[in-house]
Design a protein around this motif. Structure first.
Motif, PDB file in Angstrom:
ATOM      1  N   UNK B   6       0.840  -1.207   0.000  1.00 27.99           N
ATOM      2  CA  UNK B   6       0.000   0.000   0.000  1.00 27.99           C
ATOM      3  C   UNK B   6       0.866   1.245   0.000  1.00 27.99           C
ATOM      4  N   UNK B   7       1.877   1.268   0.895  1.00 21.68           N
ATOM      5  CA  UNK B   7       2.697   2.484   0.972  1.00 21.68           C
ATOM      6  C   UNK B   7       3.443   2.713  -0.333  1.00 21.68           C
ATOM      7  N   UNK B   8       3.933   1.622  -0.956  1.00 23.31           N
ATOM      8  CA  UNK B   8       4.654   1.775  -2.228  1.00 23.31           C
ATOM      9  C   UNK B   8       3.733   2.359  -3.293  1.00 23.31           C
ATOM     10  N   UNK B   9       2.538   1.754  -3.444  1.00 26.05           N
ATOM     11  CA  UNK B   9       1.638   2.207  -4.511  1.00 26.05           C
ATOM     12  C   UNK B   9       1.123   3.611  -4.241  1.00 26.05           C
ATOM     13  N   UNK B  10       0.839   3.909  -2.947  1.00 27.89           N
ATOM     14  CA  UNK B  10       0.346   5.253  -2.628  1.00 27.89           C
ATOM     15  C   UNK B  10       1.415   6.292  -2.948  1.00 27.89           C
ATOM     16  N   UNK B  11       2.669   6.008  -2.572  1.00 28.17           N
ATOM     17  CA  UNK B  11       3.740   6.959  -2.846  1.00 28.17           C
ATOM     18  C   UNK B  11       3.931   7.141  -4.346  1.00 28.17           C
ATOM     19  N   UNK B  12       3.881   6.016  -5.084  1.00 32.58           N
ATOM     20  CA  UNK B  12       4.040   6.104  -6.541  1.00 32.58           C
ATOM     21  C   UNK B  12       2.914   6.929  -7.153  1.00 32.58           C
ATOM     22  N   UNK B  13       1.677   6.674  -6.705  1.00 38.86           N
ATOM     23  CA  UNK B  13       0.527   7.414  -7.250  1.00 38.86           C
ATOM     24  C   UNK B  13       0.702   8.910  -7.041  1.00 38.86           C
ATOM     25  N   UNK B  14       1.045   9.291  -5.793  1.00 38.34           N
ATOM     26  CA  UNK B  14       1.148  10.723  -5.513  1.00 38.34           C
ATOM     27  C   UNK B  14       2.336  11.337  -6.247  1.00 38.34           C
ATOM     28  N   UNK B  15       3.451  10.587  -6.323  1.00 36.79           N
ATOM     29  CA  UNK B  15       4.639  11.106  -7.008  1.00 36.79           C
ATOM     30  C   UNK B  15       4.344  11.352  -8.483  1.00 36.79           C
ATOM     31  N   UNK B  16       3.767  10.352  -9.151  1.00 37.57           N
ATOM     32  CA  UNK B  16       3.459  10.514 -10.572  1.00 37.57           C
ATOM     33  C   UNK B  16       2.384  11.570 -10.783  1.00 37.57           C
ATOM     34  N   UNK B  17       1.415  11.612  -9.870  1.00 33.47           N
ATOM     35  CA  UNK B  17       0.385  12.643  -9.980  1.00 33.47           C
ATOM     36  C   UNK B  17       0.977  14.036  -9.878  1.00 33.47           C
ATOM     37  N   UNK B  18       1.954  14.176  -8.982  1.00 36.01           N
ATOM     38  CA  UNK B  18       2.641  15.467  -8.855  1.00 36.01           C
ATOM     39  C   UNK B  18       3.352  15.810 -10.164  1.00 36.01           C
ATOM     40  N   UNK B  19       3.985  14.803 -10.780  1.00 32.81           N
ATOM     41  CA  UNK B  19       4.702  15.076 -12.023  1.00 32.81           C
ATOM     42  C   UNK B  19       3.756  15.398 -13.170  1.00 32.81           C
ATOM     43  N   UNK B  20       2.509  14.922 -13.106  1.00 33.92           N
ATOM     44  CA  UNK B  20       1.532  15.314 -14.132  1.00 33.92           C
ATOM     45  C   UNK B  20       1.280  16.812 -14.040  1.00 33.92           C
ATOM     46  N   UNK B  21       1.133  17.298 -12.800  1.00 37.40           N
ATOM     47  CA  UNK B  21       0.681  18.674 -12.610  1.00 37.40           C
ATOM     48  C   UNK B  21       1.845  19.654 -12.720  1.00 37.40           C
ATOM     49  N   UNK B  22       2.885  19.447 -11.931  1.00 29.34           N
ATOM     50  CA  UNK B  22       4.040  20.352 -11.976  1.00 29.34           C
ATOM     51  C   UNK B  22       5.311  19.539 -12.180  1.00 29.34           C
ATOM     52  N   UNK B  23       5.667  19.352 -13.412  1.00 31.26           N
ATOM     53  CA  UNK B  23       6.926  18.693 -13.709  1.00 31.26           C
ATOM     54  C   UNK B  23       8.015  19.757 -13.809  1.00 31.26           C
ATOM     55  N   UNK B  24       9.022  19.714 -12.925  1.00 34.91           N
ATOM     56  CA  UNK B  24      10.041  20.761 -12.958  1.00 34.91           C
ATOM     57  C   UNK B  24      10.942  20.703 -14.188  1.00 34.91           C
ATOM     58  N   UNK B  25      10.953  19.575 -14.894  1.00 33.64           N
ATOM     59  CA  UNK B  25      11.896  19.449 -16.010  1.00 33.64           C
ATOM     60  C   UNK B  25      11.260  19.718 -17.357  1.00 33.64           C
ATOM     61  N   UNK B  26       9.942  19.538 -17.437  1.00 35.55           N
ATOM     62  CA  UNK B  26       9.329  19.678 -18.753  1.00 35.55           C
ATOM     63  C   UNK B  26       7.898  20.159 -18.604  1.00 35.55           C
ATOM     64  N   UNK B  27       7.496  21.089 -19.451  1.00 31.37           N
ATOM     65  CA  UNK B  27       6.117  21.554 -19.438  1.00 31.37           C
ATOM     66  C   UNK B  27       5.339  20.968 -20.601  1.00 31.37           C
ATOM     67  N   UNK B  28       5.952  19.999 -21.239  1.00 35.69           N
ATOM     68  CA  UNK B  28       5.365  19.407 -22.425  1.00 35.69           C
ATOM     69  C   UNK B  28       4.119  18.589 -22.051  1.00 35.69           C
ATOM     70  N   UNK B  29       2.969  18.814 -22.722  1.00 37.31           N
ATOM     71  CA  UNK B  29       1.775  18.025 -22.408  1.00 37.31           C
ATOM     72  C   UNK B  29       1.965  16.528 -22.614  1.00 37.31           C
ATOM     73  N   UNK B  30       2.863  16.142 -23.529  1.00 33.52           N
ATOM     74  CA  UNK B  30       3.081  14.708 -23.747  1.00 33.52           C
ATOM     75  C   UNK B  30       3.671  14.070 -22.487  1.00 33.52           C
ATOM     76  N   UNK B  31       4.619  14.785 -21.844  1.00 32.54           N
ATOM     77  CA  UNK B  31       5.190  14.260 -20.594  1.00 32.54           C
ATOM     78  C   UNK B  31       4.099  14.100 -19.545  1.00 32.54           C
ATOM     79  N   UNK B  32       3.220  15.113 -19.442  1.00 29.53           N
ATOM     80  CA  UNK B  32       2.116  15.023 -18.480  1.00 29.53           C
ATOM     81  C   UNK B  32       1.252  13.804 -18.768  1.00 29.53           C
TER      82      UNK B  32
END
Lengths: 101, 168
Positions: B6-32
């Protein structure tokens, strides 16, 4: 510590907040739309968790219908965005303020 | 074991979700879009932990498969270089962060203090057979199911009409 309903609800709330942040912050229509999907999925997670912990199937059936309706909603929304893009050649909310004074 | 997963999947979900919204390396919609696929896949992992196997499969098939392909097709129609040239507005970002942090604080405090999950054990075995019986056999959800199929038909016709070049 055992993982309970609260943990799932917290993850769901955090995911929902991330989606809301995306809707507020991002200026591209497509990314805003993706953030909306994120919020929808957060609600789904909460419903499935409630279903599991309250020993009731209705939450899962509800999520099943939500996923179906979301698929229909995404297709219609993207068609609208494409139609808008054809007219305006832009998918930025700042360029789409025709009704602003 | 399940707790660790649970902790692994929850952390992964939130981490990837964060990268969808504010990716510090790319603002490209494809990356999102790509990170949204990963978010949905980790959410399907959480569904499996909640014994919702059918929903996990549907999540992968419908969201990560069909919906994201649709998103990528539309992204390819547009000018994605445009997005990278634009800057965030400082005021908007600050206001958004404040509002969202406030909302999350309220919800998290409510969840923590209400004791909503107190004494509840993960009991429900929501396997595919039970779900199928509830959808088709019991008659309780048969009408909504048919209505949803009509909704899909209406959406299909609407999308075809909307994407025609000359809307007459």
């Amino acid at each position: 510590m055992n993982v309970g309903l609260e943990h799932y609800l917290l993850v769901s709330a955090a995911l929902f907040s991330l989606g809301l942040l995306g809707v507020i912050m991002r200026r591209n229509l497509l990314v805003i739309y993706m953030s909306l999907e994120l919020m929808l999925n957060a609600a789904n997670l909460a419903l499935v968790a409630f279903s599991r912990f309250n020993n009731n199937l209705d939450g899962q059936v509800m999520v099943f219908f939500i996923i179906t309706v979301a698929a229909a909603e995404v297709s219609v929304g993207l068609a609208l965005i494409v139609a808008l893009y054809r007219k305006r050649a832009s998918a930025h909310v700042e360029d789409l303020t025709t009704m602003k004074l | 074991m399940q707790d660790i997963l649970f902790y692994i999947f929850a952390a992964l979900t939130l981490f990837f979700g964060f990268l969808v919204v504010v990716n510090p390396f790319s603002r490209n919609p494809v990356t999102s879009a790509m990170f949204l696929v990963l978010t949905i896949a980790s959410l399907a992992g959480l569904f499996v932990l909640l014994n919702a196997f059918f929903l996990a499969a549907v999540q992968i098939l419908v969201y990560a498969g069909a919906v994201m392909v649709l998103f990528l097709f539309v992204i390819m129609l547009m000018d994605i270089k445009e997005e990278e040239r634009r800057r965030f507005k400082k005021f908007g970002v600050a206001m958004g962060l404040t509002a969202v942090a406030g909302l999350f604080g309220i919800v998290a405090k409510t969840i923590a203090e209400s004791g909503v999950g107190a004494g509840l054990k993960p009991a429900f075995e929501g396997d595919t057979k039970t779900l199928g019986t509830a959808l088709f056999s019991s008659g309780q959800f048969l009408l909504p199911f048919e209505i949803v199929s009509i909704l899909l038909l209406v959406a299909m016709v609407g999308v075809i009409l909307l994407s025609k070049k000359d809307l007459k």
